[in-house]
Enzyme design. Structure first.
Site, PDB file in Angstrom:
ATOM      1  N   ARG A  39      40.547  14.639  25.221  1.00 46.15           N
ATOM      2  CA  ARG A  39      39.999  14.893  26.561  1.00 46.15           C
ATOM      3  C   ARG A  39      38.661  15.623  26.473  1.00 46.15           C
ATOM      4  NH1 ARG A  39      40.479  19.314  29.885  1.00 46.15           N
ATOM      5  NH2 ARG A  39      42.309  20.114  28.794  1.00 46.15           N
ATOM      6  N   TYR A  92      27.320   0.870  47.549  1.00 43.53           N
ATOM      7  CA  TYR A  92      28.660   0.361  47.245  1.00 43.53           C
ATOM      8  C   TYR A  92      29.688   1.067  48.134  1.00 43.53           C
ATOM      9  CZ  TYR A  92      33.033   0.147  44.551  1.00 43.53           C
ATOM     10  OH  TYR A  92      34.337   0.006  44.170  1.00 43.53           O
ATOM     11  N   ASP A 164      22.387   4.807  40.915  1.00 41.80           N
ATOM     12  CA  ASP A 164      23.396   3.899  40.373  1.00 41.80           C
ATOM     13  C   ASP A 164      22.658   2.647  39.902  1.00 41.80           C
ATOM     14  OD1 ASP A 164      25.389   2.006  39.922  1.00 41.80           O
ATOM     15  OD2 ASP A 164      26.647   2.729  41.551  1.00 41.80           O
ATOM     16  N   LYS A 189      31.056  -3.229  34.393  1.00 40.97           N
ATOM     17  CA  LYS A 189      30.249  -4.378  34.771  1.00 40.97           C
ATOM     18  C   LYS A 189      29.405  -4.868  33.586  1.00 40.97           C
ATOM     19  CE  LYS A 189      31.990  -3.510  38.880  1.00 40.97           C
ATOM     20  NZ  LYS A 189      32.475  -2.133  38.827  1.00 40.97           N
TER      21      LYS A 189
END
Length: 373
Positions: A39, A92, A164, A189
């Site tokens: 983590r 988005y 973004d 993506k």
């Protein structure tokens, strides 16, 4: 026997061993010298973060469990309770949902700025405003932001610019070089590129912000898993080649759709008729990506007919894989906007978004022709 792998192995472990207390103290005394708990970081997620950091020209990056986690981390890098965020209205739907539904619970407020007013922020800036969130190429209407002008306007008001860059990828546009303070991606993506990874990445040009992003990633548990990181790095190695094919196929398809009698409008920056075509050409070094949207008749039956008939563009609410797909913004990414917001943005019943893959162009064109005719 010495083993020196050419490709970084998958470090599929949640924890790393220490020989003694000296090594433990080295971990805390020399950050980055070794690993302890995945983590907090692992070799695979660090490799992905550094690879994208290098492509974007940043000074530090983190890899996260999704693109949404990347947006969350980027906003928290600059904001706390009581702060105010500006967000481009063309954004988005998941980004607006995060701001409206969750960050508002943390005491962070938001104002949406229409695309036409992004470069004159005076009436939107408040004393507590910290940043502007925008997209290089907007989802789903493919509007292109002038990032250099946007950065100048943000910095004039003392704001950070968070971009973004998912639709463009660093192959087409590098926002940090144009003045942005943070750039981020849904690695799911184009960067991973094969529709088999869910991941995100945040890149900054400031060392202090990079340290803050690392802290957020650790404390909120955003760090990407080793396996997902390894797959994303593998996909990233062909990003330059894939973007070239995505862009070439998309441009040809955009021209085809623009001439088709059943298509009322095509939104693609590569078309001369696109309002920001010249900007997109300059900012994108002559490539325009594989994303586009187009308008059919504003009837659900017209969209359903297309979905039923097409064979190479399956209906899948994601994007940017090597295989083509189509999506329906009104019913997926932007369904939680009010009807007024949807209408203002131009997200109507007949709007279809295409993610153009790298298949043989003639096959994609033939499929669209039979599906529309």
């Amino acid at each position: 026997m010495k083993i020196t792998p050419k490709i970084t192995p998958i470090y599929q472990t949640s924890v790393f061993k220490f020989d003694d207390l000296n090594e433990l103290e080295q971990y805390f005394g020399e950050p980055g010298s070794r690993y302890m708990y995945s983590r907090n970081g692992n070799p695979n997620s660090d490799e992905l973060a550094e690879a994208v950091n290098k492509l974007e020209g940043g000074v530090g990056a983190i890899a996260t469990g999704s693109g949404m986690a990347a947006i969350f981390a980027a906003i928290l890098a600059y904001c706390q309770a009581g702060d105010h965020v500006l967000c481009a209205a063309d954004i988005y739907g998941g980004s607006s949902s995060l701001l409206n539904a969750e960050l508002s619970r943390m005491g962070i407020t938001v104002t949406y700025v229409p695309f036409e007013q992004l470069y004159t922020l005076d009436e939107f800036v408040q004393p507590t405003t910290r940043l502007l969130l925008a997209e290089t190429i907007s989802n789903p209407l493919l509007r292109v932001a002038d990032l250099q002008s946007l950065a100048t306007e943000c910095h004039r008001h003392g704001l950070k610019l968070v971009v973004d860059n998912t639709f463009a990828s660093p192959i087409i546009t590098r926002p940090l070089e144009l003045g942005a303070d943070i750039t981020l991606h849904s690695v799911t993506k184009y960067i991973a590129g094969h529709s088999d990874v869910t991941a995100g990445v945040v890149v900054t040009n400031d060392a202090e912000t990079a340290a803050r992003l690392k802290q957020i990633g650790v404390f909120y548990g955003l760090t990407l898993s080793p396996m997902e990181s390894w797959l994303a790095v593998r996909g990233l190695k062909t990003l330059r080649l894939r973007m070239r094919e995505h862009s070439a196929n998309a441009l040809a398809i955009a021209h085809f759709l623009a001439a088709h009698p059943k298509v009322r409008q095509v939104n693609y920056p590569g078309l001369d008729a696109h309002p920001q075509h010249a900007l997109a050409r300059e900012q994108g070094a002559g490539q325009f990506g594989g994303m586009m949207s187009f308008l059919l008749a504003d009837e659900a039956s017209a969209v359903n007919d297309l979905m039923h008939r097409t064979k190479r563009f399956p209906f899948a609410p994601s994007l940017a894989g090597v295989d083509s797909s189509l999506s329906y913004p009104l019913g997926t990414s932007h369904r939680y906007l009010s009807s007024e917001q949807q209408q203002e943005l131009g997200i109507t019943v007949g709007l279809v978004r295409l993610s153009v893959g790298i298949e043989p162009l003639e096959e994609l064109l033939a499929d669209l022709a039979q599906a529309l005719d």
